[in-house]
Design a protein around this motif. Structure first.
Motif, PDB file in Angstrom:
ATOM      1  N   ALA A 210      33.682  27.171  40.684  1.00  0.00           N
ATOM      2  CA  ALA A 210      33.787  28.114  41.791  1.00  0.00           C
ATOM      3  C   ALA A 210      35.209  28.647  41.898  1.00  0.00           C
ATOM      4  O   ALA A 210      36.160  27.989  41.491  1.00  0.00           O
ATOM      5  N   GLU A 211      35.297  29.866  42.464  1.00  0.00           N
ATOM      6  CA  GLU A 211      36.610  30.511  42.620  1.00  0.00           C
ATOM      7  C   GLU A 211      37.465  29.744  43.630  1.00  0.00           C
ATOM      8  O   GLU A 211      37.014  29.483  44.744  1.00  0.00           O
ATOM      9  N   ILE A 212      38.661  29.367  43.214  1.00  0.00           N
ATOM     10  CA  ILE A 212      39.611  28.804  44.179  1.00  0.00           C
ATOM     11  C   ILE A 212      40.977  29.448  43.967  1.00  0.00           C
ATOM     12  O   ILE A 212      41.323  29.854  42.863  1.00  0.00           O
ATOM     13  N   HIS A 213      41.714  29.536  45.061  1.00  0.00           N
ATOM     14  CA  HIS A 213      42.999  30.233  45.040  1.00  0.00           C
ATOM     15  C   HIS A 213      44.137  29.244  45.250  1.00  0.00           C
ATOM     16  O   HIS A 213      44.072  28.396  46.147  1.00  0.00           O
ATOM     17  N   ARG A 214      45.170  29.392  44.467  1.00  0.00           N
ATOM     18  CA  ARG A 214      46.318  28.486  44.592  1.00  0.00           C
ATOM     19  C   ARG A 214      47.182  28.900  45.787  1.00  0.00           C
ATOM     20  O   ARG A 214      47.312  30.095  46.091  1.00  0.00           O
ATOM     21  N   PRO A 215      47.811  27.935  46.441  1.00  0.00           N
ATOM     22  CA  PRO A 215      48.670  28.296  47.572  1.00  0.00           C
ATOM     23  C   PRO A 215      49.802  29.225  47.121  1.00  0.00           C
ATOM     24  O   PRO A 215      50.392  29.012  46.059  1.00  0.00           O
ATOM     25  N   PRO A 216      50.104  30.250  47.914  1.00  0.00           N
ATOM     26  CA  PRO A 216      51.130  31.231  47.489  1.00  0.00           C
ATOM     27  C   PRO A 216      52.487  30.583  47.223  1.00  0.00           C
ATOM     28  O   PRO A 216      53.196  30.996  46.307  1.00  0.00           O
ATOM     29  N   GLU A 217      52.817  29.551  48.013  1.00  0.00           N
ATOM     30  CA  GLU A 217      54.139  28.918  47.821  1.00  0.00           C
ATOM     31  C   GLU A 217      54.219  28.298  46.431  1.00  0.00           C
ATOM     32  O   GLU A 217      55.265  28.340  45.789  1.00  0.00           O
ATOM     33  N   HIS A 218      53.108  27.714  45.971  1.00  0.00           N
ATOM     34  CA  HIS A 218      53.119  27.099  44.634  1.00  0.00           C
ATOM     35  C   HIS A 218      53.312  28.168  43.562  1.00  0.00           C
ATOM     36  O   HIS A 218      54.020  27.960  42.577  1.00  0.00           O
ATOM     37  N   VAL A 284      47.453  35.097  56.608  1.00  0.00           N
ATOM     38  CA  VAL A 284      46.625  35.327  55.424  1.00  0.00           C
ATOM     39  C   VAL A 284      47.485  35.988  54.344  1.00  0.00           C
ATOM     40  O   VAL A 284      48.208  36.939  54.621  1.00  0.00           O
ATOM     41  N   THR A 285      47.424  35.448  53.143  1.00  0.00           N
ATOM     42  CA  THR A 285      48.099  36.098  52.015  1.00  0.00           C
ATOM     43  C   THR A 285      47.029  36.739  51.156  1.00  0.00           C
ATOM     44  O   THR A 285      46.204  36.045  50.554  1.00  0.00           O
ATOM     45  N   THR A 286      47.003  38.068  51.140  1.00  0.00           N
ATOM     46  CA  THR A 286      46.044  38.783  50.286  1.00  0.00           C
ATOM     47  C   THR A 286      46.679  38.979  48.914  1.00  0.00           C
ATOM     48  O   THR A 286      47.860  38.674  48.711  1.00  0.00           O
ATOM     49  N   PHE A 287      45.913  39.552  47.985  1.00  0.00           N
ATOM     50  CA  PHE A 287      46.469  39.824  46.665  1.00  0.00           C
ATOM     51  C   PHE A 287      47.646  40.798  46.784  1.00  0.00           C
ATOM     52  O   PHE A 287      48.690  40.615  46.134  1.00  0.00           O
ATOM     53  N   ALA A 288      47.480  41.813  47.650  1.00  0.00           N
ATOM     54  CA  ALA A 288      48.580  42.778  47.843  1.00  0.00           C
ATOM     55  C   ALA A 288      49.822  42.055  48.354  1.00  0.00           C
ATOM     56  O   ALA A 288      50.943  42.284  47.878  1.00  0.00           O
ATOM     57  N   ASP A 289      49.630  41.162  49.329  1.00  0.00           N
ATOM     58  CA  ASP A 289      50.779  40.408  49.879  1.00  0.00           C
ATOM     59  C   ASP A 289      51.437  39.569  48.792  1.00  0.00           C
ATOM     60  O   ASP A 289      52.664  39.482  48.712  1.00  0.00           O
ATOM     61  N   LEU A 290      50.598  38.926  47.990  1.00  0.00           N
ATOM     62  CA  LEU A 290      51.137  38.036  46.952  1.00  0.00           C
ATOM     63  C   LEU A 290      51.993  38.827  45.953  1.00  0.00           C
ATOM     64  O   LEU A 290      53.109  38.423  45.610  1.00  0.00           O
ATOM     65  N   LEU A 291      51.473  39.983  45.527  1.00  0.00           N
ATOM     66  CA  LEU A 291      52.239  40.809  44.579  1.00  0.00           C
ATOM     67  C   LEU A 291      53.590  41.193  45.186  1.00  0.00           C
ATOM     68  O   LEU A 291      54.640  41.075  44.542  1.00  0.00           O
ATOM     69  N   ALA A 292      53.552  41.642  46.438  1.00  0.00           N
ATOM     70  CA  ALA A 292      54.797  42.086  47.087  1.00  0.00           C
ATOM     71  C   ALA A 292      55.767  40.922  47.226  1.00  0.00           C
ATOM     72  O   ALA A 292      56.975  41.069  46.996  1.00  0.00           O
ATOM     73  N   ARG A 293      55.222  39.752  47.579  1.00  0.00           N
ATOM     74  CA  ARG A 293      56.111  38.595  47.760  1.00  0.00           C
ATOM     75  C   ARG A 293      56.763  38.186  46.444  1.00  0.00           C
ATOM     76  O   ARG A 293      57.965  37.923  46.396  1.00  0.00           O
ATOM     77  N   ILE A 294      55.983  38.122  45.378  1.00  0.00           N
ATOM     78  CA  ILE A 294      56.586  37.716  44.096  1.00  0.00           C
ATOM     79  C   ILE A 294      57.649  38.750  43.705  1.00  0.00           C
ATOM     80  O   ILE A 294      58.757  38.405  43.288  1.00  0.00           O
ATOM     81  N   HIS A 295      57.304  40.024  43.862  1.00  0.00           N
ATOM     82  CA  HIS A 295      58.250  41.084  43.499  1.00  0.00           C
ATOM     83  C   HIS A 295      59.561  40.920  44.282  1.00  0.00           C
ATOM     84  O   HIS A 295      60.650  40.978  43.719  1.00  0.00           O
ATOM     85  N   ASP A 296      59.438  40.694  45.578  1.00  0.00           N
ATOM     86  CA  ASP A 296      60.643  40.666  46.419  1.00  0.00           C
ATOM     87  C   ASP A 296      61.380  39.335  46.354  1.00  0.00           C
ATOM     88  O   ASP A 296      62.600  39.297  46.446  1.00  0.00           O
ATOM     89  N   GLU A 297      60.627  38.244  46.202  1.00  0.00           N
ATOM     90  CA  GLU A 297      61.279  36.925  46.276  1.00  0.00           C
ATOM     91  C   GLU A 297      61.751  36.418  44.922  1.00  0.00           C
ATOM     92  O   GLU A 297      62.499  35.448  44.855  1.00  0.00           O
ATOM     93  N   VAL A 298      61.290  37.046  43.850  1.00  0.00           N
ATOM     94  CA  VAL A 298      61.743  36.612  42.514  1.00  0.00           C
ATOM     95  C   VAL A 298      62.270  37.839  41.754  1.00  0.00           C
ATOM     96  O   VAL A 298      61.662  38.318  40.794  1.00  0.00           O
ATOM     97  N   ILE A 322      51.569  48.293  44.371  1.00  0.00           N
ATOM     98  CA  ILE A 322      51.972  48.529  42.969  1.00  0.00           C
ATOM     99  C   ILE A 322      52.884  49.762  42.912  1.00  0.00           C
ATOM    100  O   ILE A 322      53.936  49.750  42.279  1.00  0.00           O
ATOM    101  N   ARG A 323      52.452  50.814  43.608  1.00  0.00           N
ATOM    102  CA  ARG A 323      53.229  52.061  43.567  1.00  0.00           C
ATOM    103  C   ARG A 323      54.637  51.872  44.128  1.00  0.00           C
ATOM    104  O   ARG A 323      55.614  52.417  43.605  1.00  0.00           O
ATOM    105  N   ASP A 324      54.740  51.075  45.203  1.00  0.00           N
ATOM    106  CA  ASP A 324      56.020  51.000  45.910  1.00  0.00           C
ATOM    107  C   ASP A 324      56.929  49.875  45.422  1.00  0.00           C
ATOM    108  O   ASP A 324      58.019  49.685  45.971  1.00  0.00           O
ATOM    109  N   HIS A 325      56.481  49.111  44.452  1.00  0.00           N
ATOM    110  CA  HIS A 325      57.312  48.006  43.947  1.00  0.00           C
ATOM    111  C   HIS A 325      57.558  48.244  42.459  1.00  0.00           C
ATOM    112  O   HIS A 325      56.672  47.998  41.632  1.00  0.00           O
ATOM    113  N   PRO A 326      58.752  48.724  42.134  1.00  0.00           N
ATOM    114  CA  PRO A 326      58.973  49.264  40.784  1.00  0.00           C
ATOM    115  C   PRO A 326      58.795  48.276  39.646  1.00  0.00           C
ATOM    116  O   PRO A 326      58.562  48.687  38.520  1.00  0.00           O
TER     117      PRO A 326
END
Ligand code: 5AD
Ligand code: SF4
Length: 579
Positions: A210-218, A284-298, A322-326
């Motif tokens: 079944a689909e499971i999602h890893r915690p964003p912090e990890h 809630v961390t959505t996929f959009a949130d996760l992408l933005a967080r990785i982009h900004d925090e790393v 995607i558009r706004d995070h180069p």
């Protein structure tokens, strides 16, 4: 225990490649060493794929080849890991006595103890006094030989140990040891495991669970550790990566460790089409949130990609991010599988062709910006010869390939997989010859588009991630990418003479020079004059670049500007801008 040498071969998808990397890291930490030559190994492991029958057959033939060897070398330990082990586990081990251990993808964290046990048992076996295996290894199944153990488990959806297995699999991901020298600048990071879609042809929901999602912090922590080790490009992995969603408020913590979270059922009204995830909000961390967080925090990650996207449930929120995070790549892998609505229904894909096209048009409206050197590139997957597929259905797939203008497509002949709905309920009635013909026709249609797209890029300059020496050249010289990475200057030899990238096939005379080793008499130690490197644009187009052998290694793992000078079929060539 004497030091053991392992040969590990990986079949199938990127998820398997990552699993193999994690397994290898664990075994290395326990003192095992690795070889690329199966003949020199005491332990042979195959990490398998069962998505199509052909992938399975390759493993069967490898196992068949090992039979003779095992008779001569009874201490040899043979293990089958991954999806085939999960699906066929006990049956397969009974039919194939050469196999000592089988370990499904949901049990890989237990491999070290399984292997240790198998090695000891084989040693005792060789000494003609079989030992009693260690009794503490999970929920294994004992087989007719004391040396054979099969571990299947969490992923089969029938197991009550799911939560515990999730926990330990998360530990396996977290245990990742990142070598600063071995990654070539790129790495995979898993964000989602398993799949809830149940497409009627597919074994993945059964083998990976079944689909499971890893915690964003990890996830973010793993990205940071990779960046610290010099990785600059990360590909996020999931079977349906855009379904990622993690609710902090509902997070379960066990022994101080946040647990991965089950995916929720998507329905056409939840997050489909233009809307963002309707349940988005605090906690809630959505996929959009996760992408933005990785982009900004790393920020050290210069490129962020993700595969594979499900064509439905893809809100504007993700496209905007995607558009706004180069540093997020303009590349989408969105399998359509077929261009026929009737086939899509039978496959249980949950969207129509017009919905698929609506998504592509919307994605292009947001993201296709050739004028700033960032055209959106899209790739697809297709299955030909799904049961009852008519010529008309197939023509609809050809039409979709043309309309969608994929940069490339992965095209597969339908392969009936035991355990799936299609296998059980729909006879595989399209003759092999028709499947083959359709496969070739669709490939030809795709090649024409790929060719057009490649030619459109001539004269443009792209930032290209240099991944290594081109596969063709590696093959020609019988040398691995890892060996090349360890060289200070690239020296490729043919019959003892340094050569350039444009030398033709060297036949069997290749003798690679490994970095750090004393040169063999007669071999050149000078850098090769020119080496063909391969790299990828932000849109995942492959570009070949010639570079001087003396400096080529310093380019691997870096993003460099490359001007595309020519294009033919799937091959784009370029030159380093300013070199
Ligand atoms: N037969 C052929 N192709 C398959 N795929 C998955 N299952 C099958 C099957 N039974 C293909 C799909 C999927 C890709 C990973 O493999 O196109 O997107
Ligand atoms: Fe298989 Fe469908 Fe899940 Fe993809 S989305 S892994 S094809 S079940």
């Amino acid at each position: 225990m004497a030091q053991r040498t392992v040969y590990l071969e990986t079949f199938g998808c990127q998820m398997n490649e990552l699993d193999s990397e994690l397994v290898a890291g664990q075994l290395r930490a326990l003192g095992y060493s690795f070889t690329t030559d199966p003949e020199r190994a005491d332990v042979v492991l195959y990490n398998t794929c069962s998505v199509r029958e052909r992938a399975e057959q390759k493993v069967w033939s490898r196992l068949g080849e090992l039979r003779v060897r095992k008779a001569e070398q009874p201490g040899l330990v043979v293990g089958v890991l991954g999806c085939l082990a999960e699906r066929d586990g006990v049956d397969l081990i009974k039919r194939m006595p050469v196999v000592d251990i089988m370990c499904g993808p949901g049990e890989l964290d237990k491999l070290p103890s399984l292997l240790d046990n198998a090695v000891r048992t084989r040693e005792s076996f060789v000494a003609d006094s079989p030992a009693d295996p260690d009794p503490d290894v999970g929920d294994r199944v004992r087989l007719r030989s004391a040396s054979q153990v099969a571990l299947q488990g969490n992923t089969s959806r029938r197991s009550a140990t799911l939560a515990a297995a999730e926990d330990s699999l998360e530990l396996l991901d977290l245990s990742r040891s990142i070598s600063p020298t071995d990654h070539g600048g790129t790495a995979y990071v898993r964000i989602t495991r398993g799949c809830n879609k149940f497409c009627t042809y597919c074994v993945v929901p059964f083998t990976r669970g079944a689909e499971i999602h890893r915690p964003p912090e990890h996830i973010i922590d793993e990205c940071k550790r990779l960046a610290d080790a010099g990785v600059i490009e990360i590909t996020l992995l999931g079977q349906t990566v855009n379904h990622y969603r993690f609710e902090q408020d509902a997070a379960v913590i066990v022994n101080g460790l946040t647990q991965p979270q089950k995916g929720r059922a998507y329905s056409p009204s939840s997050g489909a089409g233009h809307r963002a995830d309707p349940f988005r909000g605090a906690g809630v961390t959505t996929f959009a949130d996760l992408l933005a967080r990785i982009h900004d925090e790393v920020p050290a990650i210069e490129r962020l990609r993700f595969v594979t996207s499900y064509p439905r449930d893809f809100g504007d929120d993700v496209l905007q991010v995607i558009r706004d995070h180069p540093r997020i790549c303009r590349y989408l892998h969105v399998p359509a599988q077929t261009g026929s609505d009737r086939m899509l229904k039978m496959m249980n894909r949950g969207y129509s062709v017009s919905e698929y096209l609506e998504f592509l048009d919307r994605a292009r409206a947001f993201l296709d910006q050739p004028e700033i050197g960032r055209p959106l590139m899209v790739s697809g997957d297709f299955i030909v010869g799904f049961p009852t597929e008519t010529d008309e259905d197939f023509e609809a797939s050809v039409a979709l390939v043309r309309r969608a203008r994929y940069k490339n497509s992965f095209i597969f002949k339908y392969s009936p997989r035991p355990g799936t709905v299609a296998f059980d309920k729909i006879p595989d009635d399209v003759p092999e010859e028709v499947k083959r013909r359709r496969n070739n026709t669709l490939l030809a249609a795709q090649s024409a588009i790929s060719d057009e797209i490649a030619r459109e890029q001539v004269g443009r300059t792209f930032n290209v991630m240099i991944e290594g020496v081109s596969k063709q050249q590696l093959k020609r010289h019988g040398v691995s990418q890892g060996e090349i990475r360890r060289q200070n200057a690239i020296t490729l030899t043919v019959g003892g003479k340094g050569i350039g990238a444009d030398v033709g096939d060297c036949g069997s005379g290749c003798s690679p020079v490994h970095g750090g080793e004393a040169p063999t008499a007669g071999q050149a130690t000078e850098p090769s004059e020119t080496v063909q490197l391969s790299g990828r644009t932000d849109g995942d187009l492959i570009v070949f670049v010639d570079a001087p052998g003396a400096t080529a290694t310093s380019m691997i793992g870096r993003i460099l500007p490359v001007c595309v000078t020519s294009a033919d079929k799937l091959v784009m060539r370029g030159s380093l801008a300013g070199v």
